[in-house]
Write a protein that holds these residues in place. Structure first.
Motif, mmCIF file in Angstrom:
data_model
loop_
_atom_site.group_PDB
_atom_site.id
_atom_site.type_symbol
_atom_site.label_atom_id
_atom_site.label_comp_id
_atom_site.label_asym_id
_atom_site.label_seq_id
_atom_site.Cartn_x
_atom_site.Cartn_y
_atom_site.Cartn_z
ATOM 1 N N GLN A 7 0.844 -1.187 0.000
ATOM 2 C CA GLN A 7 0.000 0.000 0.000
ATOM 3 C C GLN A 7 0.879 1.237 0.000
ATOM 4 N N ILE A 8 0.466 2.231 -0.777
ATOM 5 C CA ILE A 8 1.148 3.526 -0.771
ATOM 6 C C ILE A 8 0.129 4.599 -0.420
ATOM 7 N N ARG A 9 0.588 5.600 0.304
ATOM 8 C CA ARG A 9 -0.276 6.741 0.638
ATOM 9 C C ARG A 9 0.214 7.926 -0.174
ATOM 10 N N LEU A 10 -0.687 8.500 -0.924
ATOM 11 C CA LEU A 10 -0.360 9.644 -1.770
ATOM 12 C C LEU A 10 -0.766 10.912 -1.039
ATOM 13 N N LEU A 58 5.363 5.107 -10.610
ATOM 14 C CA LEU A 58 4.752 6.080 -11.525
ATOM 15 C C LEU A 58 3.529 5.467 -12.195
ATOM 16 N N SER A 59 3.632 4.232 -12.636
ATOM 17 C CA SER A 59 2.483 3.563 -13.261
ATOM 18 C C SER A 59 1.323 3.442 -12.287
ATOM 19 N N ALA A 60 1.624 3.144 -11.040
ATOM 20 C CA ALA A 60 0.575 3.031 -10.031
ATOM 21 C C ALA A 60 -0.114 4.373 -9.801
ATOM 22 N N ILE A 61 0.668 5.429 -9.738
ATOM 23 C CA ILE A 61 0.100 6.766 -9.537
ATOM 24 C C ILE A 61 -0.762 7.168 -10.725
ATOM 25 N N LEU A 62 -0.283 6.894 -11.928
ATOM 26 C CA LEU A 62 -1.046 7.247 -13.127
ATOM 27 C C LEU A 62 -2.316 6.413 -13.244
ATOM 28 N N LEU A 66 -4.133 10.354 -11.482
ATOM 29 C CA LEU A 66 -3.562 11.567 -10.909
ATOM 30 C C LEU A 66 -2.637 12.197 -11.927
ATOM 31 N N GLN A 67 -2.634 13.497 -11.993
ATOM 32 C CA GLN A 67 -1.791 14.220 -12.932
ATOM 33 C C GLN A 67 -0.392 14.368 -12.331
ATOM 34 N N VAL A 68 0.604 13.865 -13.040
ATOM 35 C CA VAL A 68 1.983 13.925 -12.594
ATOM 36 C C VAL A 68 2.817 14.507 -13.728
ATOM 37 N N SER A 69 3.651 15.482 -13.409
ATOM 38 C CA SER A 69 4.545 16.023 -14.417
ATOM 39 C C SER A 69 5.574 14.962 -14.766
ATOM 40 N N ARG A 70 5.685 14.635 -16.048
ATOM 41 C CA ARG A 70 6.634 13.619 -16.506
ATOM 42 C C ARG A 70 7.076 13.969 -17.923
ATOM 43 N N GLU A 71 7.937 14.932 -17.998
ATOM 44 C CA GLU A 71 8.382 15.481 -19.279
ATOM 45 C C GLU A 71 8.988 14.440 -20.215
ATOM 46 N N CYS A 72 9.632 13.396 -19.661
ATOM 47 C CA CYS A 72 10.271 12.379 -20.506
ATOM 48 C C CYS A 72 9.414 11.113 -20.597
ATOM 49 N N ARG A 74 10.708 7.916 -18.379
ATOM 50 C CA ARG A 74 11.931 7.182 -18.723
ATOM 51 C C ARG A 74 13.083 7.452 -17.761
ATOM 52 N N GLY A 75 12.859 8.291 -16.746
ATOM 53 C CA GLY A 75 13.893 8.556 -15.754
ATOM 54 C C GLY A 75 14.988 9.493 -16.221
ATOM 55 N N LEU A 76 14.674 10.382 -17.144
ATOM 56 C CA LEU A 76 15.685 11.278 -17.700
ATOM 57 C C LEU A 76 15.586 12.711 -17.203
ATOM 58 N N CYS A 77 14.420 13.145 -16.770
ATOM 59 C CA CYS A 77 14.247 14.574 -16.499
ATOM 60 C C CYS A 77 14.013 14.920 -15.021
ATOM 61 N N ALA A 78 13.730 13.939 -14.178
ATOM 62 C CA ALA A 78 13.519 14.135 -12.733
ATOM 63 C C ALA A 78 12.274 14.956 -12.407
ATOM 64 N N THR A 79 11.294 15.014 -13.309
ATOM 65 C CA THR A 79 10.063 15.740 -12.978
ATOM 66 C C THR A 79 9.057 14.847 -12.252
ATOM 67 N N CYS A 80 9.248 13.534 -12.274
ATOM 68 C CA CYS A 80 8.281 12.631 -11.626
ATOM 69 C C CYS A 80 8.888 11.945 -10.404
#
Length: 63
Positions: free
Chosen positions: A4-7, A23-27, A31-37, A40-46
């Motif tokens: 279980q995760i608490r958001l 990230l897949s679980a949150i999406l 839920l809206q999450v900033s994920r510019e890439c 893929r783990g390249l931009c650190a926005t998520c």
């Protein structure tokens, strides 16, 4: 196995399969999450801040 995760600040609890992607679980919760890439783990926005329960996480991988 399911974890279980608490958001926060939504105080929303969701279930995540062990070894799945947070990230897949949150999406999947629509839920809206900033994920510019696109997660893929390249931009650190998520990035995620773990406030407690680090001992329950699987080891960090290069991905």
């Amino acid at each position: 196995m399911v974890k279980q995760i608490r958001l926060e600040p939504l105080s929303r609890v969701s279930e995540v399969d062990t070894y799945s992607n947070l990230l897949s679980a949150i999406l999947s919760e629509e839920l809206q999450v900033s994920r510019e890439c696109n997660g893929r783990g390249l931009c650190a926005t998520c990035h995620v801040y773990v406030k407690e329960g680090m001992e329950s996480l699987t080891p960090i991988t290069p991905r």
